[in-house]
Design a protein around this motif. Structure first.
Motif, PDB file in Angstrom:
ATOM      1  N   TRP A   1      -5.243 -15.086   1.829  1.00  0.00           N
ATOM      2  CA  TRP A   1      -4.621 -14.086   0.963  1.00  0.00           C
ATOM      3  C   TRP A   1      -3.759 -14.725  -0.113  1.00  0.00           C
ATOM      4  CZ3 TRP A   1       0.594 -13.690   0.325  1.00  0.00           C
ATOM      5  CH2 TRP A   1       1.414 -14.295   1.285  1.00  0.00           C
TER       6      TRP A   1
ATOM      7  N   PHE B   1      -4.769 -13.014  -3.670  1.00  0.00           N
ATOM      8  CA  PHE B   1      -3.973 -12.003  -4.365  1.00  0.00           C
ATOM      9  C   PHE B   1      -3.537 -12.412  -5.778  1.00  0.00           C
ATOM     10  CE2 PHE B   1      -3.983  -9.863  -0.366  1.00  0.00           C
ATOM     11  CZ  PHE B   1      -3.868  -8.524  -0.709  1.00  0.00           C
TER      12      PHE B   1
ATOM     13  N   TYR C   1     -12.997  -6.713   2.622  1.00  0.00           N
ATOM     14  CA  TYR C   1     -11.784  -6.626   3.453  1.00  0.00           C
ATOM     15  C   TYR C   1     -12.120  -5.944   4.774  1.00  0.00           C
ATOM     16  CZ  TYR C   1      -7.150  -5.073   4.996  1.00  0.00           C
ATOM     17  OH  TYR C   1      -6.014  -4.838   5.735  1.00  0.00           O
TER      18      TYR C   1
END
Length: 374
Positions: free
Chosen positions: A228, A232, A195
């Motif tokens: 994402w 996620f 990240y």
């Protein structure tokens, strides 16, 4: 009466190449018997070398269920040398991982209890195998002994785990981590996450996938996700498993590949050392990564000495452990070794069995020495 027994899986490379090593070292296979559940099990039997008609000294191989059902064939006054191979699991569901490993740990505990009523010598004691199954406890024991290991990071909760992970990384200032199920092998569920807070960019490398109606599965194929909305949901499910977080170090490089090392230690000696080259962060060879003879890296004697010394000291941390596979990271630049993890059943190396079969021949010699009473 002395018997050497492999508690393993018939028809696997582990069994076949240990059998081959036994023949090479003078412990020939004589016959096979069917196992109790209708499959084909192997009882590898060999007279003691030099005692042509002495059937009191034998070697054998069969599975866990067969072991229980055939205990009457191994009287309490007999002596047994027992090697325990890992079980074969057909399930690819990562949600089954804790249940399967818990069942295996019960098997190991049961085997350890047999010492109270039988004269058993283990190649690797069941308690030592179990100790290495728990990645967290294993790494803590190594760290307490002062050995260099890959740094662990305190974990997150299991609700909104992906978001919690981002907060945790922000707190630590570490922006790339490995996520590993606490118990498991073969990169099942292992993921690497990066990240960049300044840009919001992220990447997830994993063999895990969400399968409708099944849940989280191990595909045995490494994929990279950068959006994402893909990352996620996967992170949330992966982190619901019992996981550890480890710092993702920059590894040493060779001709554009990053690499780590797999060492096989037996009786305090380095029996095999192999480099595993990869373009990605996960180096397991079954993921189409590349093995390389250690000599090709042209590492200095001091680096090889450091790696060997670290592995020898790691083995000493686990009484009852005579054979183990140890994964070693060499930090980029310094080539400082760090232990990634240990495997009490990490003795199957294709680059060895297809050439010298050095590892299993060493085990066969251990068995012969035991039979001879040395």
């Amino acid at each position: 009466m002395r018997r050497v027994i492999l508690l393993g899986n018939p028809g696997t490379k582990r069994t076949d190449y240990l059998r081959q090593a036994a023949v090479q070292e003078g412990l020939p296979v004589l016959f096979e018997i069917p196992d109790t559940d209708g499959g084909k099990g192997s009882l590898l039997c060999s007279p003691f070398p030099g005692s042509e008609n002495d059937a009191a000294n034998e070697t054998g191989a069969f599975g866990f269920a067969d072991w229980r059902n055939r205990q009457q064939d191994f009287p309490g006054d007999g002596k047994v040398f027992l090697k325990i191979d890992p079980p074969l699991w057909e399930s690819s569901s990562l949600n089954e991982l804790n249940r399967l490993t818990a069942a295996y740990e019960r098997e190991l505990k049961e085997l350890a209890q047999m010492e109270k009523t039988r004269d058993i010598t283990f190649l690797n004691h069941p308690s030592a195998i179990a100790a290495l199954l728990d990645k967290d406890a294993c790494k803590k024991r190594l760290a307490e002994a002062g050995l260099p290991v890959t740094e662990q990071i305190d974990g997150t909760g299991k609700e909104n785990a992906g978001e919690q992970l981002l907060y945790r990384l922000a707190e630590t200032g570490i922006h790339q981590v490995f996520i590993k199920p606490l118990k498991g092998s073969g990169a099942a569920g292992v993921s690497a996450f990066r990240y960049q807070p300044a840009t919001g960019r992220m990447a997830l490398y994993t063999c895990a996938a969400l399968c409708p109606g099944v849940g989280l599965v191990n595909t045995k194929r490494l994929r990279r996700f950068s959006n994402w909305e893909d990352i996620f949901p996967l992170l949330d499910e992966i982190l619901k498993l019992d996981c550890i977080l480890e710092r993702w170090y920059a590894k040493a490089e060779y001709q554009g590949f990053s690499y780590d090392l797999r060492a096989v230690m037996q009786d305090g000696k380095m029996d095999f050392l192999l480099a595993r080259l990869s373009k990605g962060p996960i180096t397991n060879l079954h993921l189409n990564n590349h093995p390389l003879r250690i000599e090709e890296l042209q590492l200095s004697e001091s680096v090889i000495h450091s790696v060997t010394a670290v592995c020898q000291q790691a083995m000493e941390c686990f009484p009852g452990l005579r054979s183990a596979g140890i994964d070693i990271l060499l930090e980029k630049g310094s080539l400082h070794p760090r232990i990634i993890e240990m495997n009490g059943q990490g003795d199957l190396i294709y680059q060895d069995i297809y050439h010298e079969n050095r590892i299993y021949r060493h085990q066969a010699r251990m068995m012969l020495d035991w039979l001879k009473g040395q």
